[in-house]
Design an enzyme around this catalytic site. Structure first.
Site, PDB file in Angstrom:
ATOM      1  CG  MET A 113      -1.968  -1.011   1.165  1.00 58.49           C
ATOM      2  SD  MET A 113      -3.037  -1.063  -0.097  1.00 58.49           S
ATOM      3  CE  MET A 113      -4.271  -2.491   0.358  1.00 58.49           C
ATOM      4  CB  CYS A 114       2.620   3.305  -2.244  1.00 66.05           C
ATOM      5  SG  CYS A 114       3.139   1.635  -2.405  1.00 66.05           S
ATOM      6  CB  THR A 115       0.124   7.817   0.149  1.00 69.09           C
ATOM      7  OG1 THR A 115      -0.514   6.998   0.654  1.00 69.09           O
ATOM      8  CG2 THR A 115      -0.558   9.130  -0.357  1.00 69.09           C
ATOM      9  CB  THR A 161       4.595   6.439   1.375  1.00 71.75           C
ATOM     10  OG1 THR A 161       3.258   6.159   0.937  1.00 71.75           O
ATOM     11  CG2 THR A 161       4.588   8.015   1.942  1.00 71.75           C
ATOM     12  NE  ARG A 202      -2.744   4.196   2.913  1.00 73.31           N
ATOM     13  CZ  ARG A 202      -2.867   3.810   1.862  1.00 73.31           C
ATOM     14  NH1 ARG A 202      -2.074   4.713   0.906  1.00 73.31           N
ATOM     15  NH2 ARG A 202      -3.064   2.933   1.297  1.00 73.31           N
TER      16      ARG A 202
END
Length: 329
Positions: free
Chosen positions: A1-3, A19, A228
């Site tokens: 999982m990333c942003t 991220t 997020r």
């Protein structure tokens, strides 16, 4: 999982930051791929060429694999998890550029000068169900791509085909699909940096706010992808503008603080823990790549110099440490 998010300085310099949130240790480091590099492929024996040089986070697995980066023309891109919705072709297609999901970033950065050019070339691209080395799975991915002119797009391939969508908010996270995230913003129209009413009357009782910050009441604070997304859109929209590239990296670092995942606070069903292994910042105007790892928040910067872009082989860089900088200072 990333942003991921984009950002622009007051002078017009463009950035893409992300991220990398994952449980499996990826072990990436800053890497520069030189011009005319040939990549092998798990999809076809021919592989593919990368005429343009680029820098990003990579690892040599009998050939470099990168998950984000910026190229010499200022195009930047990042791959993010898209579990449950990514859908790829079962077999390569004759006459097409056939790529595994984990190879898309390298092809984009090595072959296009703008998001417009990418859009024109997508009809020739087929993404296939081909497993990635190390993970040994078909990695479900979607991609955010931005260029030096500030144009930002999201690329997703689902069961109904490939979608190349303008990103009007400059943010992307994970599943659900990007269109769902844009619709979900309608649930948070009350968010603002200014306070809401400081007092309210309930019958004979006057209620006073505890202090400033009431404008962000209701903003979700958990680590899910929708939450997020909302936090990052809000912070990107209202963070104070800055002038220099150094200030931009600093501002992006603070914005990503709100979505960084410390080790141990997000446990998956199998018992493993997602955490923010690193953050990267891609400066499209320099162009340069910045990497900030979890264990040492010191930022390593790698600029695309002529020597690196014309080298005979990829160049890998060790991550700087705070101790090294202390010794210098």
């Amino acid at each position: 999982m990333c942003t991921s998010l984009t950002y622009q300085t007051t002078g017009g310099d463009q950035f893409l930051a992300r991220t990398m949130d994952f449980a499996f240790e990826l072990g990436g480091r800053p890497v520069v791929i030189p011009r005319q590099h040939h990549f092998t492929s798990v999809t076809t024996a021919a592989g593919f060429d990368a005429p343009y040089s680029f820098a990003g986070t990579g690892r040599d697995l009998n050939g470099y694999i990168l998950v984000d980066g910026v190229n010499e023309y200022g195009v930047s891109a990042a791959a993010l998890y898209f579990s449950g919705q990514a859908h790829y072709a079962a077999e390569p297609v004759d006459g097409q550029i056939n790529l595994a999901p984990h190879e898309v970033i390298m092809w984009i950065l090595g072959n296009v000068k703008s998001t417009a050019e990418l859009g024109d070339r997508l009809a020739d691209l087929t993404i296939t169900e081909s497993a990635a080395p190390l993970l040994n799975i078909v990695v479900p991915l979607h991609w955010i791509i931005s260029d030096r002119e500030g144009n930002t797009y999201v690329l997703e391939q689902e069961a109904d085909g490939m979608h190349f969508m303008k990103d009007p908010v400059g943010v992307m996270t994970n599943s659900p699909d990007f269109g769902w995230h844009l619709q979900n913003l309608s649930n948070y129209v009350e968010l603002q940096p200014e306070p809401h009413a400081e007092t309210r009357q309930y019958g004979d009782l006057q209620i006073n706010a505890f202090g400033p910050g009431t404008g962000a009441l209701g903003m979700p604070g958990d680590y899910t992808s929708p939450s997020r997304f909302i936090r990052t859109v809000f912070n990107r929209e209202h963070t104070e503008a800055v002038a220099t590239d150094g200030e931009a990296v600093n501002a992006l670092s603070h914005m990503l603080n709100s979505v960084e995942i410390p080790k141990g606070v997000k446990i998956k069903a199998d018992g493993s823990a997602d955490y923010t292994q690193y953050r990267s910042y891609m400066s499209m105007n320099e162009p340069a790549f910045y990497m900030q790892p979890y264990n040492d928040q010191t930022i390593t910067r790698v600029a695309l110099t002529e020597d690196l872009m014309t080298a005979s082989a990829p160049t890998e860089f060790a991550l700087a440490t705070a101790q090294q900088f202390n010794q210098v200072n």
